[in-house]
Design an enzyme around this catalytic site. Structure first.
Site, PDB file in Angstrom:
ATOM      1  N   ASN A  34       0.030  50.352  57.881  1.00 25.51           N
ATOM      2  CA  ASN A  34      -1.235  49.940  56.947  1.00 25.51           C
ATOM      3  C   ASN A  34      -0.746  50.836  55.654  1.00 25.51           C
ATOM      4  OD1 ASN A  34      -1.803  52.556  57.035  1.00 25.51           O
ATOM      5  ND2 ASN A  34      -2.890  52.338  58.608  1.00 25.51           N
ATOM      6  N   ARG A  35      -2.000  50.649  54.573  1.00 27.19           N
ATOM      7  CA  ARG A  35      -1.344  50.853  53.275  1.00 27.19           C
ATOM      8  C   ARG A  35      -1.834  52.261  53.058  1.00 27.19           C
ATOM      9  NH1 ARG A  35      -1.079  45.877  50.256  1.00 27.19           N
ATOM     10  NH2 ARG A  35      -2.049  44.209  50.696  1.00 27.19           N
TER      11      ARG A  35
END
Ligand code: CTP
Ligand code: CA
Length: 224
Positions: A34-35
């Protein structure tokens, strides 16, 4: 109680922090992530260390150096992060879960690289274990702070996560419109059983220090 200098607010307190993203393997060369940059968690670790805490940082892979005076353990998947966190929880006084942990992981990891064939590929996923909820369940007396990343209904979801996971405090941040994730600044709604406090948008290092002062105040109130 009289006020004291910030640098001793967490003197002798052992603080365990999770930070950064997890990596869930699909095959030997691929993973889902994920970011999360880990910036907020690392800033929290640094702030806690500056306040005199002994800090263990269980971190996913990030492009950040370990803050001075912090002991770091690098982990890969949600399952790895759970295992490492459990190992340190027993000896900790305060647990802060900032990590962006995968909610789902592939049911099976292919033992060979998946070759491209069909036009579509289906990945079957299963739920991961909630590290934050599990640790609080196992160690009910461990003062526990969660984070909540929400795109909408921030306060309502923060309160419900606080209650559902049985934790002591939660710091909720809006991740709508590309906010928070991998950004230098953030804003937090900090919520606990009988209070809340809004920290406006600022640099993550400043924000982490402000958050840790709120956490230390609640923690010290509980433990004195
Ligand atoms: N968390 C965790 N282990 C997981 C999932 C989340 O420890 N497997 C922790 C995060 O580190 C954070 C808190 O739980 O402190 C809330 O994470 P968030 O993703 O906002 O909430 P979830 O409970 O996963 O619910 P949802 O993603 O559906 O909003
Ligand atoms: Ca989640």
């Amino acid at each position: 109680e009289e006020c004291c200098a910030t640098n001793v607010l967490l003197q002798g307190v052992r603080v365990l922090i999770t930070a950064g993203p997890t990596r869930e393997a699909i095959d030997p060369v691929r993973f889902l992530t994920n970011r999360s940059s880990g910036k907020m968690g690392y800033a929290v670790a640094q702030a806690a260390a500056k306040m005199g805490a002994e800090v263990i940082l269980v971190s996913g892979h990030v492009a950040l150096d370990c803050p001075p005076g912090v002991q770091r353990v690098i982990t890969e998947s949600a399952a790895d992060m759970l295992k490492a966190t459990c190992e340190y929880a027993r000896q900790s006084h305060l647990f802060i879960a900032t990590a962006a942990v995968a909610d789902y992981t592939p049911v099976a990891v292919a033992d060979r690289k998946i070759k491209k064939n069909a036009d579509t590929l289906h990945l079957e996923m299963k739920r991961t274990v909630d590290i934050l909820a599990t640790i609080k369940q196992e160690y009910p007396n461990l003062f526990t702070v969660g984070f909540a990343a929400e795109t909408h209904d921030l306060m309502a979801y923060a309160r419900s996560k606080l209650e559902r996971k049985g934790i002591d405090m939660i710091a909720a941040n809006s991740v709508a419109d590309g906010k928070a994730f991998d950004q230098p600044t953030n804003a937090l709604e900090v919520v606990w059983q009988d209070g809340h406090y809004s920290l406006p948008e600022m640099d993550k290092h400043q924000l982490a220090e402000a958050l840790m002062k709120l956490v230390a105040a609640q923690y010290n109130q509980r433990n004195t």
